[in-house]
Scaffold this motif. Structure first.
Motif, PDB file in Angstrom:
ATOM      1  N   LYS A 144       0.874  -1.260  -0.081  1.00 46.18           N
ATOM      2  CA  LYS A 144      -0.124   0.075   0.144  1.00 46.18           C
ATOM      3  C   LYS A 144       0.834   1.291  -0.007  1.00 46.18           C
ATOM      4  O   LYS A 144       0.574   2.241  -0.646  1.00 46.18           O
ATOM      5  CB  LYS A 144      -1.135   0.095   1.303  1.00 46.18           C
ATOM      6  CG  LYS A 144      -2.005  -1.108   1.274  1.00 46.18           C
ATOM      7  CD  LYS A 144      -3.100  -1.017   0.233  1.00 46.18           C
ATOM      8  CE  LYS A 144      -3.935  -2.170   0.046  1.00 46.18           C
ATOM      9  NZ  LYS A 144      -4.751  -2.079  -0.859  1.00 46.18           N
ATOM     10  N   HIS A 147       2.085   1.755  -3.442  1.00 40.72           N
ATOM     11  CA  HIS A 147       1.001   2.586  -4.245  1.00 40.72           C
ATOM     12  C   HIS A 147       0.829   3.857  -4.109  1.00 40.72           C
ATOM     13  O   HIS A 147       0.674   4.907  -4.855  1.00 40.72           O
ATOM     14  CB  HIS A 147      -0.305   1.812  -4.117  1.00 40.72           C
ATOM     15  CG  HIS A 147      -0.243   0.405  -4.648  1.00 40.72           C
ATOM     16  ND1 HIS A 147      -1.282  -0.767  -3.953  1.00 40.72           N
ATOM     17  CD2 HIS A 147       0.384  -0.362  -5.427  1.00 40.72           C
ATOM     18  CE1 HIS A 147      -1.177  -1.861  -4.512  1.00 40.72           C
ATOM     19  NE2 HIS A 147      -0.093  -1.512  -5.679  1.00 40.72           N
ATOM     20  N   TYR A 148       0.882   4.431  -2.645  1.00 42.05           N
ATOM     21  CA  TYR A 148       0.671   5.755  -2.134  1.00 42.05           C
ATOM     22  C   TYR A 148       1.790   6.437  -2.827  1.00 42.05           C
ATOM     23  O   TYR A 148       1.735   7.443  -3.675  1.00 42.05           O
ATOM     24  CB  TYR A 148       0.778   5.715  -0.708  1.00 42.05           C
ATOM     25  CG  TYR A 148       0.616   7.195  -0.391  1.00 42.05           C
ATOM     26  CD1 TYR A 148      -0.281   7.906  -0.064  1.00 42.05           C
ATOM     27  CD2 TYR A 148       1.699   7.845   0.074  1.00 42.05           C
ATOM     28  CE1 TYR A 148      -0.401   9.401   0.373  1.00 42.05           C
ATOM     29  CE2 TYR A 148       2.100   9.188   0.513  1.00 42.05           C
ATOM     30  CZ  TYR A 148       0.775   9.728   0.544  1.00 42.05           C
ATOM     31  OH  TYR A 148       0.858  11.341   1.204  1.00 42.05           O
ATOM     32  N   TYR A 150       3.859   5.759  -5.507  1.00 44.96           N
ATOM     33  CA  TYR A 150       3.727   5.765  -6.963  1.00 44.96           C
ATOM     34  C   TYR A 150       2.527   6.950  -7.401  1.00 44.96           C
ATOM     35  O   TYR A 150       3.245   7.772  -8.186  1.00 44.96           O
ATOM     36  CB  TYR A 150       3.141   4.607  -7.609  1.00 44.96           C
ATOM     37  CG  TYR A 150       3.094   4.581  -8.946  1.00 44.96           C
ATOM     38  CD1 TYR A 150       4.354   4.171  -9.664  1.00 44.96           C
ATOM     39  CD2 TYR A 150       1.925   4.896  -9.781  1.00 44.96           C
ATOM     40  CE1 TYR A 150       4.179   4.183 -11.229  1.00 44.96           C
ATOM     41  CE2 TYR A 150       1.938   5.227 -11.094  1.00 44.96           C
ATOM     42  CZ  TYR A 150       3.142   4.572 -11.757  1.00 44.96           C
ATOM     43  OH  TYR A 150       3.063   4.709 -13.415  1.00 44.96           O
ATOM     44  N   ASN A 245      -3.171   4.571 -10.998  1.00 48.58           N
ATOM     45  CA  ASN A 245      -2.674   3.544  -9.835  1.00 48.58           C
ATOM     46  C   ASN A 245      -2.540   4.648  -8.729  1.00 48.58           C
ATOM     47  O   ASN A 245      -1.705   5.505  -8.647  1.00 48.58           O
ATOM     48  CB  ASN A 245      -1.376   3.290 -10.759  1.00 48.58           C
ATOM     49  CG  ASN A 245      -0.512   2.279  -9.898  1.00 48.58           C
ATOM     50  OD1 ASN A 245      -0.876   2.005  -8.872  1.00 48.58           O
ATOM     51  ND2 ASN A 245       0.540   1.579 -10.526  1.00 48.58           N
ATOM     52  N   GLY A 246      -2.882   3.813  -7.708  1.00 46.98           N
ATOM     53  CA  GLY A 246      -2.728   4.259  -6.365  1.00 46.98           C
ATOM     54  C   GLY A 246      -3.813   5.400  -5.850  1.00 46.98           C
ATOM     55  O   GLY A 246      -3.716   5.767  -4.684  1.00 46.98           O
ATOM     56  N   THR A 249      -5.612   4.187  -2.354  1.00 48.61           N
ATOM     57  CA  THR A 249      -4.677   4.308  -1.248  1.00 48.61           C
ATOM     58  C   THR A 249      -4.355   5.636  -1.063  1.00 48.61           C
ATOM     59  O   THR A 249      -4.211   6.094   0.293  1.00 48.61           O
ATOM     60  CB  THR A 249      -3.060   3.447  -1.701  1.00 48.61           C
ATOM     61  OG1 THR A 249      -3.569   2.093  -2.076  1.00 48.61           O
ATOM     62  CG2 THR A 249      -2.508   3.450  -0.535  1.00 48.61           C
TER      63      THR A 249
END
Length: 297
Positions: A144, A147-148, A150, A245-246, A249
């Protein structure tokens, strides 16, 4: 005699007299939650023996009572016996659903083994540590955190409170878009959309917190929640564009960080037995699942 009335925003003052004194452990007894699902679950209420009685329809079309609110040991049996008669006359499958542990104990004190109690696993609430949702620390949440990071490094984004001009209108647009893309046979999603529109309209009266994330000046996610006690906040709604993406999150972490950092627990509600939703909620590693029960006597 029980006379039920559909719940509306005008009933908030009356229901708050009962709900605000009840330190609930799940999301079911938040007035906001009741308002979101008032049409989808045909939620109605009556006052009997100065006790709040709420009747509700589940997503299988079956009616039940939520646990009584505002009862005492002297009148609880009378209330339950009256509801048993109503159940029999109206051919209800369960007497109670959405029942919390505290009520189970009071029920057993009166009925003992005559209380037939069943776990309602698909409706268990997911409870998280707010500190963990903010820090995303530890091995379990490493993915996670990636993802954050990114999202933060690769997108041009702005976060806005939904009190800012135009944000609520944008939230409704993306909620509609999300609904149209994801409503593949789940009729409750249409009712949820109606509920989102309603609570956005009454956000101030409901004391809600909300924010939206804009990517390249276009709304890409939003979330709505409320603080219901000194220890717990509930995230009622979270919607986003899946191909960014992300985004989820980032939205989750930022929302808790901005609005609920002083609250110990975050309730992100149930998974309804939907596998994808269950997987998503488990991926944040809840510290516990708050149990709910179905009951017959």
């Amino acid at each position: 005699m029980l006379t039920f009335k559909p719940i509306t925003i005008e009933d908030k003052h009356m229901l708050d007299k009962y709900l605000c004194d009840y330190n609930f452990a799940t999301s079911e007894y938040s007035f906001t939650n009741l308002l979101i699902w008032r049409k989808g679950c045909d939620i109605q209420y009556a006052i009997y023996e100065n006790v709040l009685i709420m009747k509700k329809r589940d997503f299988k079309g079956k009616y039940h009572f939520m646990q009584p609110v505002g009862y005492n040991k002297e009148n609880l049996k009378k209330v339950i016996e009256t509801l048993k008669e109503y159940k029999k006359e109206n051919d209800m499958e369960y007497l109670f659903k959405d029942v919390e542990k505290s009520f189970i104990e009071d029920l057993k004190d009166i009925y003992g083994d005559k209380a037939c109690i069943k776990e309602d696993i698909d409706n268990f609430d997911y409870i998280y540590s707010s500190e963990k949702l903010i820090s995303l620390s530890g091995k379990k949440l490493h993915g996670k955190k990636n993802h954050y990071n990114y999202f933060v490094k690769n997108y041009n984004y702005v976060v806005k409170d939904f009190s800012e001009p135009g944000v609520k209108k944008d939230c409704i647009k993306i909620a509609q878009k999300w609904h149209d893309e994801n409503n593949t046979g789940y009729s409750y999603l249409t009712y949820e959309l109606e509920g989102i529109k309603e609570i956005l309209n009454y956000a101030d009266k409901l004391n809600l917190k909300g924010m939206a994330v804009y990517v390249d000046n276009k709304i890409s996610s939003f979330t709505i929640g409320e603080c219901v006690s000194d220890d717990m906040a509930i995230v009622h709604i979270e919607k986003g564009i899946g191909d960014i993406n992300g985004i989820y999150t980032f939205t989750n972490k930022t929302f808790v960080e901005r609005y609920f950092s002083e609250v110990k627990y975050i309730n992100r509600e149930q998974d309804l037995g939907i596998e994808g939703l269950r997987k998503a909620k488990k991926s944040y590693h809840p510290i516990k699942l708050e149990e709910k029960y179905c009951v017959n006597v």
